[in-house]
Motif scaffolding. Structure first.
Motif, PDB file in Angstrom:
ATOM      1  N   ALA A  36      42.236  29.596  29.482  1.00 25.71           N
ATOM      2  CA  ALA A  36      41.774  30.537  30.502  1.00 25.71           C
ATOM      3  C   ALA A  36      42.851  31.593  30.719  1.00 25.71           C
ATOM      4  CB  ALA A  36      41.465  29.805  31.803  1.00 25.71           C
ATOM      5  N   ASP A  37      42.453  32.670  31.427  1.00 24.13           N
ATOM      6  CA  ASP A  37      43.323  33.854  31.529  1.00 24.13           C
ATOM      7  C   ASP A  37      43.745  34.207  32.948  1.00 24.13           C
ATOM      8  OD1 ASP A  37      42.978  34.421  28.706  1.00 24.13           O
ATOM      9  OD2 ASP A  37      40.930  34.985  29.255  1.00 24.13           O
ATOM     10  N   VAL A  38      43.002  33.798  33.940  1.00 30.84           N
ATOM     11  CA  VAL A  38      43.294  34.234  35.311  1.00 30.84           C
ATOM     12  C   VAL A  38      43.102  33.070  36.275  1.00 30.84           C
ATOM     13  CG1 VAL A  38      42.869  35.987  37.073  1.00 30.84           C
ATOM     14  CG2 VAL A  38      42.233  36.450  34.717  1.00 30.84           C
ATOM     15  N   TYR A  39      44.035  32.934  37.213  1.00 32.29           N
ATOM     16  CA  TYR A  39      43.843  32.031  38.360  1.00 32.29           C
ATOM     17  C   TYR A  39      44.188  32.842  39.599  1.00 32.29           C
ATOM     18  CZ  TYR A  39      43.691  27.797  41.173  1.00 32.29           C
ATOM     19  OH  TYR A  39      43.344  26.839  42.107  1.00 32.29           O
ATOM     20  N   ASP A  40      43.335  32.750  40.605  1.00 32.16           N
ATOM     21  CA  ASP A  40      43.415  33.650  41.755  1.00 32.16           C
ATOM     22  C   ASP A  40      44.748  33.543  42.487  1.00 32.16           C
ATOM     23  OD1 ASP A  40      42.969  35.249  43.879  1.00 32.16           O
ATOM     24  OD2 ASP A  40      41.159  34.276  44.576  1.00 32.16           O
ATOM     25  N   VAL A  41      45.001  32.455  43.170  1.00 30.50           N
ATOM     26  CA  VAL A  41      46.253  32.291  43.922  1.00 30.50           C
ATOM     27  C   VAL A  41      46.875  30.956  43.528  1.00 30.50           C
ATOM     28  CG1 VAL A  41      47.324  32.142  46.186  1.00 30.50           C
ATOM     29  CG2 VAL A  41      45.352  33.645  45.852  1.00 30.50           C
ATOM     30  N   LEU A  76      52.808  36.835  36.103  1.00 31.13           N
ATOM     31  CA  LEU A  76      52.520  36.649  37.523  1.00 31.13           C
ATOM     32  C   LEU A  76      52.328  38.006  38.197  1.00 31.13           C
ATOM     33  CD1 LEU A  76      55.030  33.797  38.455  1.00 31.13           C
ATOM     34  CD2 LEU A  76      52.611  33.613  37.841  1.00 31.13           C
ATOM     35  N   VAL A  77      51.355  38.057  39.089  1.00 35.12           N
ATOM     36  CA  VAL A  77      51.078  39.276  39.848  1.00 35.12           C
ATOM     37  C   VAL A  77      51.196  38.943  41.326  1.00 35.12           C
ATOM     38  CG1 VAL A  77      49.419  41.104  40.353  1.00 35.12           C
ATOM     39  CG2 VAL A  77      49.480  40.079  38.065  1.00 35.12           C
ATOM     40  N   THR A 125      51.421  34.563  50.668  1.00 35.44           N
ATOM     41  CA  THR A 125      51.744  35.729  49.846  1.00 35.44           C
ATOM     42  C   THR A 125      51.175  35.435  48.455  1.00 35.44           C
ATOM     43  OG1 THR A 125      53.784  36.101  51.067  1.00 35.44           O
ATOM     44  CG2 THR A 125      53.581  37.148  48.903  1.00 35.44           C
ATOM     45  N   PRO A 126      50.068  36.060  48.094  1.00 37.38           N
ATOM     46  CA  PRO A 126      49.365  35.641  46.875  1.00 37.38           C
ATOM     47  C   PRO A 126      50.175  35.918  45.604  1.00 37.38           C
ATOM     48  CG  PRO A 126      47.960  36.998  48.284  1.00 37.38           C
ATOM     49  CD  PRO A 126      49.356  37.133  48.798  1.00 37.38           C
ATOM     50  N   VAL A 127      50.210  34.933  44.754  1.00 41.10           N
ATOM     51  CA  VAL A 127      50.768  35.092  43.416  1.00 41.10           C
ATOM     52  C   VAL A 127      49.685  34.638  42.445  1.00 41.10           C
ATOM     53  CG1 VAL A 127      52.581  34.486  41.792  1.00 41.10           C
ATOM     54  CG2 VAL A 127      53.101  34.645  44.238  1.00 41.10           C
ATOM     55  N   SER A 131      46.077  48.243  37.563  1.00 39.98           N
ATOM     56  CA  SER A 131      46.022  48.245  39.030  1.00 39.98           C
ATOM     57  C   SER A 131      45.489  46.900  39.503  1.00 39.98           C
ATOM     58  CB  SER A 131      45.137  49.381  39.552  1.00 39.98           C
ATOM     59  OG  SER A 131      43.797  49.186  39.150  1.00 39.98           O
ATOM     60  N   TRP A 132      45.774  46.615  40.778  1.00 40.56           N
ATOM     61  CA  TRP A 132      45.405  45.309  41.344  1.00 40.56           C
ATOM     62  C   TRP A 132      45.085  45.528  42.808  1.00 40.56           C
ATOM     63  CZ3 TRP A 132      45.198  40.535  38.864  1.00 40.56           C
ATOM     64  CH2 TRP A 132      45.079  39.419  39.678  1.00 40.56           C
ATOM     65  N   ARG A 133      43.872  45.251  43.212  1.00 36.78           N
ATOM     66  CA  ARG A 133      43.495  45.419  44.617  1.00 36.78           C
ATOM     67  C   ARG A 133      43.681  44.091  45.325  1.00 36.78           C
ATOM     68  NH1 ARG A 133      38.460  49.284  45.618  1.00 36.78           N
ATOM     69  NH2 ARG A 133      38.908  48.359  47.640  1.00 36.78           N
ATOM     70  N   PRO A 134      44.603  44.003  46.277  1.00 36.60           N
ATOM     71  CA  PRO A 134      44.893  42.705  46.889  1.00 36.60           C
ATOM     72  C   PRO A 134      43.717  42.096  47.629  1.00 36.60           C
ATOM     73  CG  PRO A 134      46.015  44.480  48.063  1.00 36.60           C
ATOM     74  CD  PRO A 134      45.463  45.058  46.807  1.00 36.60           C
ATOM     75  N   GLU A 135      42.810  42.936  48.158  1.00 41.99           N
ATOM     76  CA  GLU A 135      41.682  42.378  48.904  1.00 41.99           C
ATOM     77  C   GLU A 135      40.497  42.051  47.995  1.00 41.99           C
ATOM     78  OE1 GLU A 135      42.239  45.447  48.500  1.00 41.99           O
ATOM     79  OE2 GLU A 135      40.452  46.697  48.714  1.00 41.99           O
ATOM     80  N   ALA A 136      40.536  42.508  46.758  1.00 36.67           N
ATOM     81  CA  ALA A 136      39.421  42.253  45.830  1.00 36.67           C
ATOM     82  C   ALA A 136      39.904  42.579  44.412  1.00 36.67           C
ATOM     83  CB  ALA A 136      38.198  43.094  46.196  1.00 36.67           C
ATOM     84  N   TRP A 137      40.805  41.755  43.889  1.00 34.95           N
ATOM     85  CA  TRP A 137      41.456  42.066  42.615  1.00 34.95           C
ATOM     86  C   TRP A 137      40.460  42.196  41.462  1.00 34.95           C
ATOM     87  CZ3 TRP A 137      40.610  38.613  38.730  1.00 34.95           C
ATOM     88  CH2 TRP A 137      40.219  37.328  39.101  1.00 34.95           C
ATOM     89  N   TRP A 138      39.349  41.462  41.532  1.00 34.93           N
ATOM     90  CA  TRP A 138      38.389  41.444  40.442  1.00 34.93           C
ATOM     91  C   TRP A 138      37.752  42.819  40.215  1.00 34.93           C
ATOM     92  CZ3 TRP A 138      38.353  38.576  44.886  1.00 34.93           C
ATOM     93  CH2 TRP A 138      37.508  39.013  45.899  1.00 34.93           C
ATOM     94  N   ARG A 139      37.772  43.664  41.233  1.00 32.85           N
ATOM     95  CA  ARG A 139      37.149  44.982  41.057  1.00 32.85           C
ATOM     96  C   ARG A 139      37.935  45.863  40.081  1.00 32.85           C
ATOM     97  NH1 ARG A 139      34.292  47.292  46.530  1.00 32.85           N
ATOM     98  NH2 ARG A 139      33.037  45.465  47.015  1.00 32.85           N
ATOM     99  N   THR A 140      39.163  45.458  39.747  1.00 31.79           N
ATOM    100  CA  THR A 140      39.936  46.259  38.783  1.00 31.79           C
ATOM    101  C   THR A 140      39.783  45.735  37.361  1.00 31.79           C
ATOM    102  OG1 THR A 140      41.987  44.964  38.947  1.00 31.79           O
ATOM    103  CG2 THR A 140      41.640  46.673  40.604  1.00 31.79           C
TER     104      THR A 140
END
Length: 553
Positions: free
Chosen positions: A249-254, A271-272, A510-512, A523-532
């Motif tokens: 897999a490629d992404v895990y939210d927090v 890490l983001v 503090t999300p990582v 880009s990365w939107r902290p309130e809705a990262w998936w939109r990027t």
């Protein structure tokens, strides 16, 4: 103790990359696999509650407009066109007239038209759909069609957040949903195989296992980067996260903090760090779990709730779980929100006061296990915990021990997936380890803490907290014309709810997040990262076998 990946697993990506190179130009924009312990609860915007549901539905559907990167909900200067190409205000500012983008199409090829805006609002307002957005847009009076490409959104009153309210309306294809009998959208064939307008279209879904979306090649805003998006669900968070380390897999939210450290051992993981829009709380049920028509026999009393709050060392919870990656929550808001108030008085950790309050309530004697007794009854309160949340599961264990020290037994009911949401909404619990994702606006608080007696409010207020003064200040804050006035009303609202103690506010994280390094993330939107995600670009030199462009595309 964690074990290092075996050498064979480390070789696997290289072998896959070599295999992919053999495909020549077949490598496309790649496949983004999101690993999660929680499934999407729904794929259509008016029906979703969970983060997974938001994620998938907001890739499948576009709103009229979207808030910009500065996340200022006031006015309209920071908003970006989506399905609406442009807009204009009426002279009295009570109507916004949206002109739809003539290139916008549903995934079945039909154009997006003004009646679709009407259908989107109607789906939010259908009580049978139980939409959480209902409480967010009471200021929208109606939508009427001016012509095929023009829709007018009417408001009840002027406020600084009218455009933000309009951004919450996701049009639905009226040619498909208008034939669905009222009250049956959640169980309809359309809801299972939705036709959207967003950058990704529906491909397949196996509930609690996997949902797959594919890029819309001729999307009106341009083809998105990655070819496919897959939400891959595992039963346990640890299993979901392990898929990152093995490149399944490629992404895990927090990531939980221990896994942030673990990520350093895996060079393919980037890490983001972002800003926190979520807060976690332990809520009190004001209604009896055995008969929700009655008041809770213990927690309806304010002194009992205060005793529990004073028994909890929130700083210890933060330290135990997050170290520097978390902070105490201060109220029903996240610090980053424009009208947050960091001066709200906080309850003290004071076990002497907790014990005195419990004594005053008649819970004076203790059994052999140290749990308080009254009239032969043990002081036991069951805690509902979401199994997919690694952080909340860990927090529940810390809280259980803290409550035991003052003589309260807190057995944990760890429930998986959508069953947690069902139990939460049914009110079959005493204490709840809850968490809400906020937005730049404070308007979601009407659904989470507003009184259910207030029309359209309290859809997610499962503990049935109610205070007319709180409701009034929240309503005034959202109706305010200036930011200063809004902040003043919310300051008053936060003091009311702090006095009522419907919950103890635990922590903000503090999300990582973790992303596979073969993707460039501009880009990365902290309130809705998936939109990027549509903007992500694949480093083709690092492509894996699953990045090969699907044959059907």
């Amino acid at each position: 103790m964690r074990r290092s990946p075996r050498p064979l697993l480390l070789l696997a990506p290289l072998l896959l990359a070599l295999a992919c190179d053999g495909l020549g130009g077949a490598t496309g924009g790649g496949t983004v696999i999101i690993t999660s312990a929680a499934d999407a609860d729904a794929l259509v915007p008016p029906l979703r509650v969970s983060i997974g549901g938001r994620m998938m539905s907001e890739l499948l559907y576009d709103p009229l407009v979207e808030i910009g990167a500065d996340r200022v909900p006031f006015g309209d200067a920071g908003f970006q066109p989506r399905l609406a190409r442009s807009w204009r205000w009426s002279d009295d500012s009570l109507v916004i007239v949206f002109t739809l983008d003539p290139k916008a199409r549903w995934h079945d090829g039909r154009p997006v038209v003004a009646t679709d805006v009407v259908a989107g609002l109607a789906a939010i307002r259908d009580p049978a759909n139980g939409s959480t957005t209902m409480a967010d847009i009471p200021d929208i009076d109606s939508v009427h069609v001016i012509d095929e490409r023009t829709a007018a959104v009417h408001f009840n009153a002027r406020s600084s957040e009218q455009m933000y309210a309009a951004s919450l309306v996701f049009p639905l294809p009226s040619h498909l949903v208008d034939t669905i009998p009222a009250g049956t959208l959640p169980t309809s064939a359309y809801a299972q195989q939705p036709v959207g307008s967003g950058p990704y279209r529906f491909v397949s879904r196996e509930p609690t296992v996997r949902t797959e979306l594919a890029a819309v090649e001729d999307h009106y805003r341009g083809r998105p980067g990655p070819d496919r998006i897959v939400l891959l669900v595992s039963k346990e968070p640890a299993t979901a996260i392990a898929k990152l380390w093995t490149e399944e897999a490629d992404v895990y939210d927090v990531l939980p903090p221990p896994d942030v450290a673990e990520a350093a051992k895996h060079p393919h993981v980037r890490l983001v760090r972002s800003l926190g829009f979520d807060y976690t709380f332990m809520g009190f049920n004001f209604r009896d779990p055995r008969d929700t028509s009655r008041a809770h026999p213990l927690l309806a009393d304010t002194p009992m709730r205060r005793a529990i709050v004073h028994a909890i060392d929130r700083q210890d919870v933060v330290r135990a779980l997050f170290d520097t990656l978390g902070a105490q929550a201060l109220g029903p808001f996240a610090r980053i929100q424009a009208t947050a108030d960091t001066t709200v008085p906080q309850p003290s950790f004071d076990t002497a006061r907790a014990n005195a309050l419990l004594d005053s309530l008649g819970w004076r004697t203790r059994g052999a296990d140290g749990i308080r007794m009254r009239d032969g009854r043990r002081l036991a309160l069951r805690v509902l915990v979401p199994g997919p949340s690694a952080n909340r599961v860990r927090a529940s264990v810390v809280l259980q021990e803290q409550l035991r020290r003052v003589g309260i037994d807190a057995p944990l009911d760890k429930v998986d997936g959508q069953a947690f949401g069902a139990a939460r909404d049914a009110g079959s619990w005493d204490l709840l380890l809850g968490g809400w994702g906020t937005t730049p606006s404070m308007r979601g608080i009407r659904g989470t803490w507003g009184s259910r007696s207030h029309p359209g409010w309290g859809r997610l207020n499962a503990g049935n907290y109610s205070n007319v003064d709180f409701d009034r200040e929240v309503e005034a804050g959202l109706a305010a014309i200036t930011a200063d006035s809004a902040r003043a009303h919310f300051r008053a609202a936060f003091r009311v709810i702090a006095e009522d103690v419907p919950a103890t506010w635990l922590y903000e994280v503090t999300p990582v997040s973790a992303v596979h390094a073969r993707f460039e993330v501009p880009s990365w939107r902290p309130e809705a990262w998936w939109r990027t995600i549509p903007l992500w670009r694949l480093d083709r030199s690092r492509a894996l076998l699953r990045d090969a462009r699907p044959a059907a595309q």
